[in-house]
Motif scaffolding. Sequence first.
Motif, mmCIF file in Angstrom:
data_model
loop_
_atom_site.group_PDB
_atom_site.id
_atom_site.type_symbol
_atom_site.label_atom_id
_atom_site.label_comp_id
_atom_site.label_asym_id
_atom_site.label_seq_id
_atom_site.Cartn_x
_atom_site.Cartn_y
_atom_site.Cartn_z
ATOM 1 N N SER A 133 0.842 -1.190 0.000
ATOM 2 C CA SER A 133 0.000 0.000 0.000
ATOM 3 C C SER A 133 0.877 1.238 0.000
ATOM 4 O O SER A 133 2.041 1.198 0.403
ATOM 5 C CB SER A 133 -0.929 0.025 1.220
ATOM 6 N N GLN A 163 -7.991 11.491 -3.993
ATOM 7 C CA GLN A 163 -8.127 11.083 -5.381
ATOM 8 C C GLN A 163 -6.770 10.761 -5.999
ATOM 9 O O GLN A 163 -6.622 9.804 -6.762
ATOM 10 C CB GLN A 163 -8.817 12.202 -6.186
ATOM 11 N N LYS A 166 -5.470 7.268 -5.130
ATOM 12 C CA LYS A 166 -6.089 6.200 -5.906
ATOM 13 C C LYS A 166 -5.346 5.977 -7.215
ATOM 14 O O LYS A 166 -5.085 4.837 -7.620
ATOM 15 C CB LYS A 166 -7.562 6.531 -6.189
ATOM 16 N N VAL A 167 -4.987 7.076 -7.862
ATOM 17 C CA VAL A 167 -4.258 6.983 -9.129
ATOM 18 C C VAL A 167 -2.877 6.369 -8.904
ATOM 19 O O VAL A 167 -2.441 5.492 -9.650
ATOM 20 C CB VAL A 167 -4.123 8.378 -9.777
ATOM 21 N N ASN A 169 -1.831 4.380 -6.452
ATOM 22 C CA ASN A 169 -1.908 2.958 -6.092
ATOM 23 C C ASN A 169 -2.135 2.081 -7.320
ATOM 24 O O ASN A 169 -1.660 0.947 -7.378
ATOM 25 C CB ASN A 169 -3.006 2.724 -5.059
ATOM 26 N N ASP A 170 -2.857 2.613 -8.301
ATOM 27 C CA ASP A 170 -3.076 1.864 -9.535
ATOM 28 C C ASP A 170 -1.814 1.770 -10.378
ATOM 29 O O ASP A 170 -1.732 0.930 -11.283
ATOM 30 C CB ASP A 170 -4.197 2.521 -10.362
ATOM 31 N N ASN A 171 -0.847 2.656 -10.115
ATOM 32 C CA ASN A 171 0.373 2.697 -10.922
ATOM 33 C C ASN A 171 1.606 2.211 -10.171
ATOM 34 O O ASN A 171 2.737 2.464 -10.612
ATOM 35 C CB ASN A 171 0.615 4.125 -11.431
ATOM 36 N N TYR A 205 6.981 3.556 -9.250
ATOM 37 C CA TYR A 205 5.794 3.562 -10.097
ATOM 38 C C TYR A 205 6.110 3.062 -11.506
ATOM 39 O O TYR A 205 7.268 3.094 -11.955
ATOM 40 C CB TYR A 205 5.198 4.973 -10.163
ATOM 41 N N LYS A 206 5.095 2.591 -12.195
ATOM 42 C CA LYS A 206 5.243 2.089 -13.551
ATOM 43 C C LYS A 206 5.685 3.205 -14.494
ATOM 44 O O LYS A 206 5.564 4.391 -14.181
ATOM 45 C CB LYS A 206 3.910 1.503 -14.038
#
Length: 226
Positions: A133, A163, A166-167, A169-171, A205-206
């Motif tokens: 996380s 917000q 959230k972005v 964590n997706d990356n 990050y990716k």
Amino acid sequence: MKKILLVGALALFGAMNAQKSSFGIKGGYINSQINTKENMDFEQVALDKKGRSDFFIGLFFEQKFNEKIAVQIEGLYAGLGGKYQGQLSESGSYAKLNMDFGYEQIVFPISLKYYVIPELSVYAGPNISITTSSKIKGEYKESNLPADVINEANQEMASELHQFNKVLNDNLAKPTFGVQFGVDYTFMNAFVVDARYNLGVSKIYKKEADSSLKLNYFQVGVGYKF
């Protein structure tokens, strides 16, 4: 041929068992920083990099091949990240901004150890980390502005960061890689004091996130060998 392979495997297994193997628990203190080529800012506030303090805890297994050489494998939970500070100033008014980048990671270090003396070893090796996380928090503090103005600014920032997290964590890149090197000392045949530095090799990050953030950290801890 099969017989030769079987004899070789038995010889290797016997040699490993002839040397000392041990496992144990460890934990301690971590101070981490985010390493990046980018200039960090938030809402046009320039930010200066600071260290972030947290802890680690986990298990380790060590296999000695002879009196000098050993391999150690670990599984650790670590609280990592970095902190940033900046100041917003205008017309005599000011507010200090504190940002906290937190990453919870499961780290698997593999180290080749060399025993300088029976109690003291130096080591180095790679590690693989999985970020479970991440969360970025921010707060305006130490300001000469009215309290209600600061509270409103902090509420707006919390909503924006919610917000943004959230972005991010997706990356998250899973897994990430690094290298560690350090030293440990064993006393009373069971207690271990360990210090190491970990250098982040891959990005948090990716590639799609267009970020060069990596994690570097220093840790010191104590352990017990069973």
